[in-house]
Design an enzyme around this catalytic site. Structure first.
Site, PDB file in Angstrom:
ATOM      1  N   ALA A  13       6.447   2.585   0.856  1.00 55.83           N
ATOM      2  CA  ALA A  13       6.723   2.273  -0.556  1.00 55.83           C
ATOM      3  C   ALA A  13       5.578   1.473  -1.153  1.00 55.83           C
ATOM      4  O   ALA A  13       4.964   0.643  -0.467  1.00 55.83           O
ATOM      5  CB  ALA A  13       8.011   1.478  -0.650  1.00 55.83           C
ATOM      6  N   GLU A  59       8.545   8.352   7.165  1.00 58.19           N
ATOM      7  CA  GLU A  59       9.775   9.082   6.824  1.00 58.19           C
ATOM      8  C   GLU A  59       9.448  10.410   6.125  1.00 58.19           C
ATOM      9  O   GLU A  59      10.106  11.424   6.358  1.00 58.19           O
ATOM     10  CB  GLU A  59      10.686   8.215   5.944  1.00 58.19           C
ATOM     11  CG  GLU A  59      11.285   7.052   6.713  1.00 58.19           C
ATOM     12  CD  GLU A  59      12.150   6.168   5.846  1.00 58.19           C
ATOM     13  OE1 GLU A  59      11.636   5.644   4.841  1.00 58.19           O
ATOM     14  OE2 GLU A  59      13.337   6.002   6.166  1.00 58.19           O
ATOM     15  N   GLU A  86      10.283  -1.592   8.486  1.00 60.08           N
ATOM     16  CA  GLU A  86      11.229  -2.082   7.464  1.00 60.08           C
ATOM     17  C   GLU A  86      12.032  -3.312   7.875  1.00 60.08           C
ATOM     18  O   GLU A  86      12.298  -4.182   7.031  1.00 60.08           O
ATOM     19  CB  GLU A  86      12.205  -0.955   7.063  1.00 60.08           C
ATOM     20  CG  GLU A  86      11.618   0.089   6.119  1.00 60.08           C
ATOM     21  CD  GLU A  86      10.910   1.230   6.830  1.00 60.08           C
ATOM     22  OE1 GLU A  86      10.614   1.094   8.032  1.00 60.08           O
ATOM     23  OE2 GLU A  86      10.662   2.261   6.177  1.00 60.08           O
TER      24      GLU A  86
HETATM   25  N1  COA Z   1       1.940  -0.695  -1.353  1.00 56.49           N
HETATM   26  C1  COA Z   1       1.010  -1.061  -2.279  1.00 56.49           C
HETATM   27  N2  COA Z   1      -0.267  -1.335  -1.956  1.00 56.49           N
HETATM   28  C2  COA Z   1      -0.611  -1.254  -0.665  1.00 56.49           C
HETATM   29  C3  COA Z   1       0.298  -0.885   0.353  1.00 56.49           C
HETATM   30  C4  COA Z   1       1.629  -0.596  -0.044  1.00 56.49           C
HETATM   31  N3  COA Z   1       2.568  -0.211   0.843  1.00 56.49           N
HETATM   32  N4  COA Z   1      -0.354  -0.904   1.533  1.00 56.49           N
HETATM   33  C5  COA Z   1      -1.630  -1.265   1.270  1.00 56.49           C
HETATM   34  N5  COA Z   1      -1.785  -1.498  -0.067  1.00 56.49           N
HETATM   35  C6  COA Z   1      -2.980  -1.934  -0.770  1.00 56.49           C
HETATM   36  C7  COA Z   1      -3.334  -3.368  -0.387  1.00 56.49           C
HETATM   37  O1  COA Z   1      -2.562  -4.295  -1.110  1.00 56.49           O
HETATM   38  C8  COA Z   1      -4.800  -3.402  -0.750  1.00 56.49           C
HETATM   39  O2  COA Z   1      -4.927  -3.560  -2.140  1.00 56.49           O
HETATM   40  P1  COA Z   1      -6.044  -4.581  -2.761  1.00 56.49           P
HETATM   41  O3  COA Z   1      -7.353  -3.918  -2.443  1.00 56.49           O
HETATM   42  O4  COA Z   1      -5.716  -4.564  -4.231  1.00 56.49           O
HETATM   43  O5  COA Z   1      -5.844  -5.878  -2.066  1.00 56.49           O
HETATM   44  C9  COA Z   1      -5.273  -1.989  -0.400  1.00 56.49           C
HETATM   45  O6  COA Z   1      -4.107  -1.183  -0.357  1.00 56.49           O
HETATM   46  C10 COA Z   1      -5.921  -1.926   0.970  1.00 56.49           C
HETATM   47  O7  COA Z   1      -5.057  -2.541   1.898  1.00 56.49           O
HETATM   48  P2  COA Z   1      -5.560  -3.091   3.302  1.00 56.49           P
HETATM   49  O8  COA Z   1      -4.393  -3.653   4.017  1.00 56.49           O
HETATM   50  O9  COA Z   1      -6.753  -3.957   3.099  1.00 56.49           O
HETATM   51  O10 COA Z   1      -6.035  -1.701   3.966  1.00 56.49           O
HETATM   52  P3  COA Z   1      -6.334  -1.351   5.481  1.00 56.49           P
HETATM   53  O11 COA Z   1      -7.033  -0.052   5.451  1.00 56.49           O
HETATM   54  O12 COA Z   1      -6.948  -2.501   6.203  1.00 56.49           O
HETATM   55  O13 COA Z   1      -4.857  -1.122   6.145  1.00 56.49           O
HETATM   56  C11 COA Z   1      -2.588  -0.264   6.195  1.00 56.49           C
HETATM   57  C12 COA Z   1      -4.067  -0.042   5.740  1.00 56.49           C
HETATM   58  C13 COA Z   1      -1.749   0.864   5.614  1.00 56.49           C
HETATM   59  C14 COA Z   1      -2.508  -0.252   7.717  1.00 56.49           C
HETATM   60  C15 COA Z   1      -2.125  -1.657   5.670  1.00 56.49           C
HETATM   61  O14 COA Z   1      -2.448  -1.723   4.293  1.00 56.49           O
HETATM   62  C16 COA Z   1      -0.654  -1.916   5.787  1.00 56.49           C
HETATM   63  O15 COA Z   1      -0.173  -2.263   6.878  1.00 56.49           O
HETATM   64  N6  COA Z   1       0.098  -1.814   4.647  1.00 56.49           N
HETATM   65  C17 COA Z   1       1.487  -2.177   4.556  1.00 56.49           C
HETATM   66  C18 COA Z   1       2.385  -1.136   5.189  1.00 56.49           C
HETATM   67  C19 COA Z   1       3.830  -1.477   4.998  1.00 56.49           C
HETATM   68  O16 COA Z   1       4.334  -2.470   5.491  1.00 56.49           O
HETATM   69  N7  COA Z   1       4.515  -0.630   4.207  1.00 56.49           N
HETATM   70  C20 COA Z   1       5.859  -0.824   3.817  1.00 56.49           C
HETATM   71  C21 COA Z   1       6.775  -0.053   4.657  1.00 56.49           C
HETATM   72  S1  COA Z   1       8.430  -0.273   4.136  1.00 56.49           S
END
Ligand code: COA
Length: 260
Positions: A66, A114, A134
């Protein structure tokens, strides 16, 4: 055909749908899901499309779940509506007549995994991580994760991933049956298109009916499942493509399927 949220490429019998949101790691936004629903409605009756590959832009994320930034500004009602459209979209992927292949180009987390689970097949790039985090966010996987993951990999392994929120890499995902192929570095598109091509050369009604047979029969008792399979089989018997396949065999050539 491409919109603001997805890039759509049309190849021979195959469409590739790429989430165009690299800066937010291809997270699931309202606009992105609305466009997914439009694309699903568009291909539903398109016999020329035999297989759809879903992937994400870049190499960081297939889909980070999300869109947590968008979510933070939503009212309770909006969250509710969004969640319903998410569930509808994933069910739409699963129920589509075409086979769907998720090509995991990067992390597949939460709703991203998912979405991949609603696809029929999953192939992953080397080094890709996937998981359902989650419970660490005060929710549970609520777009089919608790339902589809145990069906895909069994209850014990699914509960381990859901209750711990642990991420698994491509090799472990392959070993547990969460993905069926792992592509070498730089080779994901080729592997995904190879798999999609193998599906796309088959009779479209057979693909649709085989999906329905597997998905619909999985949790019926043995006799009910066999009856369900038979009903799906009977629909294939009525098709011109079945006759064409027999004719092609006799004439020692490849069949030309039309989906009729
Ligand atoms: N929703 C909105 N923005 C997101 C996001 C999400 N689920 N996941 C990452 N982003 C954004 C970050 O906020 C960041 O934005 P910014 O540049 O404005 O700060 C950008 O994407 C890059 O994120 P970053 O974490 O630096 O990228 P990465 O390549 O190092 O890692 C992931 C990528 C996907 C592994 C990591 O972002 C992550 O773990 N995200 C969260 C996943 C999560 O918990 N999702 C919810 C599941 S319910």
């Amino acid at each position: 055909m491409s919109g603001r949220e997805w890039v759509v490429e049309r190849l021979e019998g195959i469409e590739v749908w790429t989430i165009d949101g690299e800066a937010r790691r291809n997270a699931l936004s309202r606009a992105m899901i609305a466009e997914l629903l439009v694309n699903l409605a568009r291909v539903r009756d398109d016999r020329a499309v035999r297989c759809v590959v879903i992937t994400g832009k870049g190499d960081k994320a297939f889909c980070a779940g999300a869109d947590l930034k968008e979510r933070a500004g939503m009212s309770a009602d909006e969250v509710h509506q969004f969640h319903r459209s998410l569930r509808d979209a994933f069910r739409g992927v699963e129920a589509a007549p075409q086979a769907f292949v998720a090509a995991l180009n990067g992390a597949a987390l939460g709703g991203g995994l998912e979405m991949a689970l609603a696809c029929d097949l999953r192939v992953a790039g080397e080094g890709v991580e996937m998981g359902l985090p989650e419970v660490g966010l005060g929710i549970i996987p609520g777009a089919g994760g608790t339902v589809r993951l145990p069906r895909a990999i069994g209850v014990a392994r699914a509960k381990e991933l859901i209750l711990t929120g642990r991420r698994v890499g491509a090799a472990e995902a392959l070993a547990m049956g969460l993905v069926s192929r792992v592509a070498p570095a730089g080779g994901l598109r080729d592997v995904a298109l190879e798999v999609a091509g193998l599906v796309a050369r088959n009779a479209p009604v057979s693909i649709r009916q085989a999906k329905r047979a597997v998905d619909g029969g999985l949790h019926l008792d043995l006799d009910a499942a066999l009856a369900h399979e038979n009903a799906m089989y009977q629909d294939c018997l009525r098709t011109k493509d079945r006759v064409e396949a027999l004719r092609a065999f006799a004439e020692k050539r490849k069949p030309i399927f039309t989906g009729e």
